[in-house]
Scaffold this motif. Structure first.
Motif, PDB file in Angstrom:
ATOM      1  N   VAL A  60       0.837  -1.194   0.000  1.00  0.00           N
ATOM      2  CA  VAL A  60       0.000   0.000   0.000  1.00  0.00           C
ATOM      3  C   VAL A  60       0.876   1.249   0.000  1.00  0.00           C
ATOM      4  O   VAL A  60       1.842   1.346   0.773  1.00  0.00           O
ATOM      5  N   VAL A  61       0.541   2.201  -0.873  1.00  0.00           N
ATOM      6  CA  VAL A  61       1.265   3.471  -0.920  1.00  0.00           C
ATOM      7  C   VAL A  61       0.736   4.368   0.201  1.00  0.00           C
ATOM      8  O   VAL A  61      -0.418   4.790   0.182  1.00  0.00           O
ATOM      9  N   ARG A  62       1.589   4.677   1.170  1.00  0.00           N
ATOM     10  CA  ARG A  62       1.182   5.492   2.318  1.00  0.00           C
ATOM     11  C   ARG A  62       1.855   6.861   2.338  1.00  0.00           C
ATOM     12  O   ARG A  62       1.498   7.725   3.151  1.00  0.00           O
ATOM     13  N   GLU A  63       2.845   7.050   1.465  1.00  0.00           N
ATOM     14  CA  GLU A  63       3.544   8.330   1.372  1.00  0.00           C
ATOM     15  C   GLU A  63       4.016   8.492  -0.065  1.00  0.00           C
ATOM     16  O   GLU A  63       3.989   7.536  -0.843  1.00  0.00           O
ATOM     17  N   PRO A  64       4.398   9.714  -0.475  1.00  0.00           N
ATOM     18  CA  PRO A  64       4.815   9.922  -1.866  1.00  0.00           C
ATOM     19  C   PRO A  64       5.838   8.886  -2.318  1.00  0.00           C
ATOM     20  O   PRO A  64       6.764   8.546  -1.578  1.00  0.00           O
ATOM     21  N   LEU A  65       5.637   8.391  -3.546  1.00  0.00           N
ATOM     22  CA  LEU A  65       6.447   7.275  -4.047  1.00  0.00           C
ATOM     23  C   LEU A  65       6.829   7.505  -5.501  1.00  0.00           C
ATOM     24  O   LEU A  65       5.999   7.914  -6.316  1.00  0.00           O
ATOM     25  N   ILE A  66       8.082   7.224  -5.836  1.00  0.00           N
ATOM     26  CA  ILE A  66       8.537   7.224  -7.224  1.00  0.00           C
ATOM     27  C   ILE A  66       8.320   5.827  -7.782  1.00  0.00           C
ATOM     28  O   ILE A  66       8.831   4.851  -7.230  1.00  0.00           O
ATOM     29  N   LEU A  67       7.549   5.715  -8.863  1.00  0.00           N
ATOM     30  CA  LEU A  67       7.272   4.425  -9.483  1.00  0.00           C
ATOM     31  C   LEU A  67       8.382   4.061 -10.474  1.00  0.00           C
ATOM     32  O   LEU A  67       9.330   4.799 -10.682  1.00  0.00           O
ATOM     33  N   GLY A  68       8.231   2.885 -11.122  1.00  0.00           N
ATOM     34  CA  GLY A  68       9.158   2.450 -12.164  1.00  0.00           C
ATOM     35  C   GLY A  68      10.231   1.507 -11.644  1.00  0.00           C
ATOM     36  O   GLY A  68      11.012   1.873 -10.760  1.00  0.00           O
ATOM     37  N   HIS A  69      10.258   0.279 -12.189  1.00  0.00           N
ATOM     38  CA  HIS A  69      11.280  -0.673 -11.747  1.00  0.00           C
ATOM     39  C   HIS A  69      11.973  -1.404 -12.904  1.00  0.00           C
ATOM     40  O   HIS A  69      12.886  -2.193 -12.660  1.00  0.00           O
ATOM     41  N   GLU A  70      11.584  -1.144 -14.144  1.00  0.00           N
ATOM     42  CA  GLU A  70      12.241  -1.773 -15.297  1.00  0.00           C
ATOM     43  C   GLU A  70      13.226  -0.758 -15.872  1.00  0.00           C
ATOM     44  O   GLU A  70      12.875   0.042 -16.732  1.00  0.00           O
ATOM     45  N   ALA A  71      14.469  -0.779 -15.413  1.00  0.00           N
ATOM     46  CA  ALA A  71      15.349   0.353 -15.695  1.00  0.00           C
ATOM     47  C   ALA A  71      16.714  -0.042 -16.260  1.00  0.00           C
ATOM     48  O   ALA A  71      17.246  -1.116 -15.989  1.00  0.00           O
ATOM     49  N   SER A  72      17.260   0.902 -17.030  1.00  0.00           N
ATOM     50  CA  SER A  72      18.639   0.810 -17.501  1.00  0.00           C
ATOM     51  C   SER A  72      19.267   2.189 -17.405  1.00  0.00           C
ATOM     52  O   SER A  72      18.568   3.195 -17.258  1.00  0.00           O
ATOM     53  N   GLY A  73      20.583   2.237 -17.495  1.00  0.00           N
ATOM     54  CA  GLY A  73      21.251   3.537 -17.439  1.00  0.00           C
ATOM     55  C   GLY A  73      22.752   3.399 -17.554  1.00  0.00           C
ATOM     56  O   GLY A  73      23.271   2.361 -17.974  1.00  0.00           O
ATOM     57  N   THR A  74      23.437   4.453 -17.141  1.00  0.00           N
ATOM     58  CA  THR A  74      24.900   4.509 -17.225  1.00  0.00           C
ATOM     59  C   THR A  74      25.475   4.850 -15.864  1.00  0.00           C
ATOM     60  O   THR A  74      25.019   5.796 -15.204  1.00  0.00           O
ATOM     61  N   LEU A 112      12.269 -14.471  -2.654  1.00  0.00           N
ATOM     62  CA  LEU A 112      11.302 -14.639  -1.569  1.00  0.00           C
ATOM     63  C   LEU A 112      11.771 -14.005  -0.260  1.00  0.00           C
ATOM     64  O   LEU A 112      11.126 -14.180   0.776  1.00  0.00           O
ATOM     65  N   CYS A 113      12.862 -13.264  -0.302  1.00  0.00           N
ATOM     66  CA  CYS A 113      13.380 -12.595   0.885  1.00  0.00           C
ATOM     67  C   CYS A 113      12.325 -11.637   1.438  1.00  0.00           C
ATOM     68  O   CYS A 113      11.826 -10.766   0.707  1.00  0.00           O
ATOM     69  N   PRO A 114      11.950 -11.762   2.699  1.00  0.00           N
ATOM     70  CA  PRO A 114      10.914 -10.880   3.262  1.00  0.00           C
ATOM     71  C   PRO A 114      11.380  -9.441   3.436  1.00  0.00           C
ATOM     72  O   PRO A 114      10.557  -8.538   3.613  1.00  0.00           O
ATOM     73  N   ASP A 115      12.691  -9.220   3.384  1.00  0.00           N
ATOM     74  CA  ASP A 115      13.228  -7.873   3.604  1.00  0.00           C
ATOM     75  C   ASP A 115      13.850  -7.281   2.346  1.00  0.00           C
ATOM     76  O   ASP A 115      14.667  -6.355   2.423  1.00  0.00           O
ATOM     77  N   VAL A 116      13.486  -7.805   1.177  1.00  0.00           N
ATOM     78  CA  VAL A 116      14.032  -7.269  -0.067  1.00  0.00           C
ATOM     79  C   VAL A 116      13.606  -5.813  -0.237  1.00  0.00           C
ATOM     80  O   VAL A 116      12.494  -5.417   0.100  1.00  0.00           O
ATOM     81  N   ARG A 117      14.526  -5.001  -0.737  1.00  0.00           N
ATOM     82  CA  ARG A 117      14.243  -3.603  -1.048  1.00  0.00           C
ATOM     83  C   ARG A 117      14.075  -3.515  -2.560  1.00  0.00           C
ATOM     84  O   ARG A 117      15.060  -3.586  -3.304  1.00  0.00           O
ATOM     85  N   PHE A 118      12.843  -3.376  -2.999  1.00  0.00           N
ATOM     86  CA  PHE A 118      12.511  -3.483  -4.421  1.00  0.00           C
ATOM     87  C   PHE A 118      12.013  -2.132  -4.926  1.00  0.00           C
ATOM     88  O   PHE A 118      11.122  -1.518  -4.346  1.00  0.00           O
ATOM     89  N   PHE A 119      12.593  -1.681  -6.049  1.00  0.00           N
ATOM     90  CA  PHE A 119      12.186  -0.411  -6.646  1.00  0.00           C
ATOM     91  C   PHE A 119      10.658  -0.328  -6.784  1.00  0.00           C
ATOM     92  O   PHE A 119      10.010  -1.282  -7.234  1.00  0.00           O
ATOM     93  N   ALA A 120      10.121   0.818  -6.440  1.00  0.00           N
ATOM     94  CA  ALA A 120       8.699   1.134  -6.666  1.00  0.00           C
ATOM     95  C   ALA A 120       7.748   0.216  -5.913  1.00  0.00           C
ATOM     96  O   ALA A 120       6.590   0.072  -6.292  1.00  0.00           O
ATOM     97  N   THR A 121       8.226  -0.406  -4.851  1.00  0.00           N
ATOM     98  CA  THR A 121       7.374  -1.175  -3.946  1.00  0.00           C
ATOM     99  C   THR A 121       7.418  -0.480  -2.594  1.00  0.00           C
ATOM    100  O   THR A 121       8.481  -0.399  -1.983  1.00  0.00           O
TER     101      THR A 121
END
Length: 344
Positions: A60-74, A112-121
């Motif tokens: 659940v989004v409870r505070e401002p959040l930046i979305l997007g998790h399919e990313a590439s860059g430099t 399945l790590c319960p403490d994973v830090r996942f973009f846009a989650t």
């Protein structure tokens, strides 16, 4: 290299249906992190769901959040302990960093790590912004001839790779892919690359079925015109990518003896299973959640041409048009994958 800026633009979800570009500080990489200038970010159904509903299942989004998790860059900067990833290295980003010490991580199931830090989650910000930081082990260099957009779409390709591994797709497999959205199209291509003899794809969109036929499918079925059971097809493997409970239940009923069904698409909370069919044919059913250890294989599949990623991109948007990117498929039936270009 030019001096890095201290501020950046970020597309921020402030409330349901409310996304705006804000100024944020450029994050500083930790000792084992790299700072990445984001080039391309694919949009996912989960991003759209957060935008329209403020939640995905229990997230659940409870505070401002930046979305997007399919990313590439430099890579533009490195933490003090990073020895590889020289600035200028183009990378595809695996958006989830697990804890590395729990039972699931130690067992190799870090997805399945319960403490994973996942973009846009929630509450972790994602990549609809100009810069992100990520642990060096989850930033994968890509070949120079791979486009930025293809490098971003290694993420959904990894979903397909994980699903095919879970389903044990191998040479000779007969595979049914239900749903010809981005993940379904990638699952069909991946199954073919894994050696499947037949790949049949279903959907209700003529445009997407045509694309499936061009990319990988031996046959397609428009389930808006005829039921799947009417086709008489008995696959060894089901890759359920539609997220539609009716489609999933019907597809399970077509599986051949000792068949394997893998649920990839997120749909309803319950599914009516034809239990007698499952029992008498000893059918295996399982779900998938993200992926683990898939990036090298996914990059190799894309680099070899076995899976086409650029073909999926139908729409492109700048950072100030993220709401349009998230709703493109609702407005345009030809939309398959929208990509956000944060630097444009």
């Amino acid at each position: 290299m030019n001096e890095l800026p201290t501020s950046m633009r970020a597309s921020v979800l402030r409330a349901v249906g409310d996304i705006a570009v804000e100024d944020r500080l450029v994050p500083e990489p930790g000792p084992h992190e790299v700072l990445v200038r984001v080039s391309a970010v694919g949009t996912c159904g989960s991003d759209t769901h957060y935008y329209e509903h403020g939640r995905v299942g229990g997230f659940v989004v409870r505070e401002p959040l930046i979305l997007g998790h399919e990313a590439s860059g430099t890579v533009v900067a490195r933490g003090s302990e990073v020895t590889g990833h020289a600035p200028g290295t183009r990378v595809s980003l695996e958006p989830g960093v697990p804890c590395g010490s729990c039972h699931e991580c130690r067992s190799g199931r870090y997805n399945l790590c319960p403490d994973v830090r996942f973009f846009a989650t929630p509450p972790i910000d994602g990549a609809f912004c100009e810069y992100v930081t990520l642990h060096e082990q989850f930033a994968y260099p890509v070949p120079e001839d791979m486009s930025d957009e293809a490098a971003a779409l290694v993420e959904p390709l990894s979903v397909a790779v994980w699903a095919c591994r879970k389903a044990r797709v191998s040479p000779g497999s007969r595979v049914l892919v239900t749903g010809a959205g981005p993940v379904g199209l990638l699952a069909a291509q991946t199954a073919r690359a894994f050696g499947a003899t037949e790949v049949v794809t279903t959907d209700v969109s003529e445009h997407r079925l045509r694309m499936a036929a061009e990319l990988a499918a031996a046959d397609t079925i428009d389930v808006g015109e005829r039921g799947l059971t009417e086709s008489g097809y008995e696959p060894d493997v089901l890759l359920e990518c539609s997220g539609n409970t009716k489609a999933g239940a019907e597809a399970v009923g077509t599986l051949a003896r000792a068949g394997r069904g893998v649920f990839v698409g997120l749909g309803g909370d319950e599914l009516p299973i034809p239990l007698a069919h499952v029992q008498t044919r000893e059918i295996e059913l399982t779900g998938t959640f993200r992926y683990a250890n898939t990036w090298p294989s996914a990059i190799a599949l894309a680099a070899s041409g076995a899976v086409e990623l650029d073909r999926l991109v139908t729409h492109r948007f700048g950072l100030d048009r993220v709401p349009e990117a998230l709703t493109a498929s609702a407005r345009d039936e030809t939309a398959v994958k929208s990509v956000v270009r944060p630097q444009e």
